[in-house]
Design an enzyme around this catalytic site. Structure first.
Site, mmCIF file in Angstrom:
data_model
loop_
_atom_site.group_PDB
_atom_site.id
_atom_site.type_symbol
_atom_site.label_atom_id
_atom_site.label_comp_id
_atom_site.label_asym_id
_atom_site.label_seq_id
_atom_site.Cartn_x
_atom_site.Cartn_y
_atom_site.Cartn_z
ATOM 1 C CE LYS A 54 -4.442 0.272 0.487
ATOM 2 N NZ LYS A 54 -5.126 -0.472 -0.409
ATOM 3 C CB THR A 99 -2.831 -3.432 -0.714
ATOM 4 O OG1 THR A 99 -3.981 -3.238 -1.260
ATOM 5 C CG2 THR A 99 -1.897 -4.362 -1.652
ATOM 6 C CG HIS A 294 23.043 26.867 -14.016
ATOM 7 N ND1 HIS A 294 24.194 26.869 -13.463
ATOM 8 C CD2 HIS A 294 22.636 25.623 -14.712
ATOM 9 C CE1 HIS A 294 24.574 25.547 -13.664
ATOM 10 N NE2 HIS A 294 23.838 24.974 -14.497
#
Ligand SMILES: O=c1[nH]c(=O)c2[nH]c(=O)[nH]c2[nH]1
Length: 339
Positions: A54, A99, A294
């Site tokens: 899960k 699950t 940058h």
């Protein structure tokens, strides 16, 4: 004629006397009726990896000690690797810990044992799955912590908290049956920027180079770090995480008045890792990633002076999201010499 998904789904197989598609349907049907036969893969295929669980079970733990309350909020993900391949190959679910049951287990273990550090809770979860179900060969648990901090209202507040998302804390705990628990901890999303004390000079200059030496530049990055422990038993997980965060900030920023000079992202990253290994003896290795976000100088020399001149304290840069330099290194302890 280009074939469409409609063609693919509804087209009648051209060979109905035992083509690959027909065999696959027959196999699936007979497996449903009697899931006893070995996988009908004809020895051509093998499951090289499998696991299920899960993801992101959301959990808030409140510890009420009289008037004084403490909280920890987690996203917990579980994963089980069964020793049997039958659920995949035969559709036989008798070994499958659903699950949904894994989700319930997370809540029940939190209620029973409380929730300490992410690492210790992860260890409780993987231990539970391994020792409750003999068909589980390996259990894993990933815990991501929400960055709540106690509200400071002159003094630390008894029961109010503020979300301080400077960095995310996470860990991955795993255990193979009969082996020790393995813990990897991490920090992600720590975004920092400094406006001086950063340079990048003396790098390779050849026909591919346009970047000029920069004796002074903006340095900004979003730090990711992960590390493991020699010993689960002696580790102080909360202290380790804070030490990693502080080491990154200290080596990046330096003292508040003067800062600290960085000759490159590579060196700053190394310095932070070295400080962690010096300070936390239980950490066996640490890996950091620092993308170089940058901020480019804007060439204003082509504009007439009357539109560019102004207060010399104003400096304008162009933030560049992509591409970013990607710089990482892993620092580990050398094995002790036996001489
Ligand atoms: O600190 C840096 N390291 C690099 O390797 C690099 N490369 C680059 O273009 N700028 C930078 N900056």
């Amino acid at each position: 004629m280009p074939w469409t998904s409609t063609n693919r789904i509804y087209a009648k197989p051209s060979n109905t006397s035992g083509g690959e598609g027909v065999t696959a349907v027959a196999t699936a049907n007979s497996a449903r009726a009697a899931p006893t036969a070995a996988a009908d893969t004809g020895g051509r295929f093998e499951l090289s990896d499998h696991g299920y669980g899960k993801s992101c079970v959301k959990l808030l733990h409140v510890y009420r000690d009289g008037e004084y309350h403490a909280i920890r909020e987690y996203d917990v993900s579980t994963e089980l690797k069964l020793t049997s391949e039958s659920p995949y190959v035969l559709g036989d679910n008798k070994d499958v810990v659903a699950t949904d049951s894994q989700k319930n287990t997370v809540y029940l273990l939190a209620k029973k044992h409380g929730v300490k550090t992410p690492e210790e809770f992860g260890a409780v979860v993987v231990n539970h799955f391994l020792y409750t179900y003999k068909q589980v060969g390996e259990a894993k648990c990933r815990v991501v912590e929400y960055p709540w901090e106690r509200l400071q209202a002159g003094a630390p507040h008894n029961h109010a908290f503020i979300f301080s998302p400077a960095a995310t804390r996470w860990c991955e705990v795993s255990q193979v049956r009969h082996d020790a628990v393995v813990v990897k901890s991490g920090l992600s999303g720590l975004r920092v920027l400094k406006t001086t004390q950063s340079a990048f000079v003396d790098f390779v200059q050849d026909e591919y180079t346009t970047l000029a030496d920069a004796a002074e530049r903006i340095f900004s990055t979003v730090v990711e770090a992960e590390w493991t422990y020699d010993s689960m038993r002696t580790a102080d997980f909360d202290n380790a995480w804070l030490t990693v965060k502080d080491a990154i900030l200290e080596k990046f920023a330096g003292p508040p008045d003067t800062g600290v000079y960085s000759p490159s992202v590579q060196h700053t990253l190394y310095q932070a890792e070295k400080m962690v290994l010096e300070k936390v003896s239980e950490i066996s290795w640490i890996k950091m990633t620092m993308p170089n976000k940058h901020y480019l100088n804007i060439d204003m020399s082509k504009f007439p002076a009357n539109v560019t001149k102004g207060d010399p304290r104003h400096h304008i840069y162009q933030p560049i999201d992509k591409p970013a330099g990607l710089i990482y290194a892993q620092l580990r302890r050398r094995p002790k010499s036996h001489l």
